[in-house]
Design an enzyme around this catalytic site. Sequence first.
Site, mmCIF file in Angstrom:
data_model
loop_
_atom_site.group_PDB
_atom_site.id
_atom_site.type_symbol
_atom_site.label_atom_id
_atom_site.label_comp_id
_atom_site.label_asym_id
_atom_site.label_seq_id
_atom_site.Cartn_x
_atom_site.Cartn_y
_atom_site.Cartn_z
ATOM 1 N N GLY A 5 0.908 5.389 1.432
ATOM 2 C CA GLY A 5 0.328 6.483 2.205
ATOM 3 C C GLY A 5 0.825 7.781 1.616
ATOM 4 O O GLY A 5 1.473 7.786 0.568
ATOM 5 N N LYS A 6 0.516 8.889 2.315
ATOM 6 C CA LYS A 6 0.935 10.196 1.814
ATOM 7 C C LYS A 6 2.456 10.288 1.797
ATOM 8 O O LYS A 6 3.042 10.965 0.969
ATOM 9 C CB LYS A 6 0.351 11.270 2.735
ATOM 10 N N PHE A 7 3.097 9.609 2.764
ATOM 11 C CA PHE A 7 4.531 9.818 2.925
ATOM 12 C C PHE A 7 5.390 8.633 2.519
ATOM 13 O O PHE A 7 6.604 8.761 2.446
ATOM 14 C CB PHE A 7 4.838 10.186 4.382
ATOM 15 N N ASP A 36 -4.733 11.115 12.890
ATOM 16 C CA ASP A 36 -5.037 10.734 11.506
ATOM 17 C C ASP A 36 -5.960 9.513 11.496
ATOM 18 O O ASP A 36 -5.784 8.594 10.700
ATOM 19 C CB ASP A 36 -3.733 10.450 10.743
ATOM 20 N N GLY A 77 0.829 -1.204 0.000
ATOM 21 C CA GLY A 77 0.000 0.000 0.000
ATOM 22 C C GLY A 77 0.858 1.246 0.000
ATOM 23 O O GLY A 77 2.074 1.184 0.166
#
Length: 335
Positions: free
Chosen positions: A43-45, A155, A41
């Site tokens: 994520g944003k980072f 988050d 996967g």
Amino acid sequence: MIKVDENDPVGEVQLSFPYRDVQIKRGLDPKEEYDLQEELGRGKFGIVYRCTEKTSNLCLAAKYITCPKKEDRRNVEREVDIMRSLQHPRLIQLYDAFENGKVMCVILELIEGGELFERVIDDDFILTEKSCTIFMRQICEGVDFIHKQRILHLDMKPENILCLTKTGNRIKIIDFGLARRFDPDKKLQVLFGTPEFVAPEVVNYDAIGYGTDMWSVGVICYVLLSGLSPFMGATDPQTMANVTIAKYDFDDEAFNEISDTAKDFIRKLLLKDMTTRMTAQQALHHPWLSDVVVPEMELDRTNLKKYVIRRRWRKAINTIIALKRMGAEIDTNLI
Ligand code: AMP
């Protein structure tokens, strides 16, 4: 047809490794110790890959984060530091950490069941209000532990709730990338999060607190039960405007079959004033999660399926943006 096991999970699943006092290994390539496999996967980072530790054959997850700036590195160091304090069965566990030039890598417990919302929309799955309580109770248990360590997650959203296995009913909270240590005597303000799930105090850049996570828990619960997003507008600024006035309702017919106790649970979380929201501990004692007989009728998941498909699209777009960004910054030989 998989009907989610509506019994609360009994006992705890043994973790694949005992607690480890992780220190970041500097100047070392994780590939020396771990074999990388497929992507799990993004994520944003960072990007998360399945991996195996060479010496033990243990299957784990490796989260790679490019850190072109010192500040990015400090953020990952903070994530590792926070995760070191968070040993709990409802929370993802830390195994190892590396800093290798501009790339940092965090090795985590592998969670194989996929995202909760993806799982519950599966055609083979029957979702009931009762099964929602099983998931929400575990989320509150995890958040309660985080808060007891004086940490805010900041988050909380569906992507950060993973199922332990493809058939069981246990979940874990992941991604402490935005988490912060919290001193209730000091004012803390942040300007990040996902508009759909952030609390009014975040949008207004006011002081945040434990209630900030509980707002997001309320939004997750609303979406899980109805497939509708309470504050979603056509654009992010519109969504944030809806959040600041904290105006939502249960008018849609999707709520016709939902119990008043469930609505009361959400109402006590989606309160504009952070200090009046239920704490995680109070949420666990709310009748919906503690003692009331909850309807076992199958819920209509049409809205939830549409919601998840919309999010998949959003994610795909974010991935393209992230790839473009990383293409300029990442040396693929490092991974
Ligand atoms: P993150 O950057 O931590 O939000 O992770 C991005 C995505 O990677 C998540 O939404 C999950 O789908 C997946 N993922 C993250 N951590 C794990 C893990 N420990 N095991 C399996 N999949 C994971």
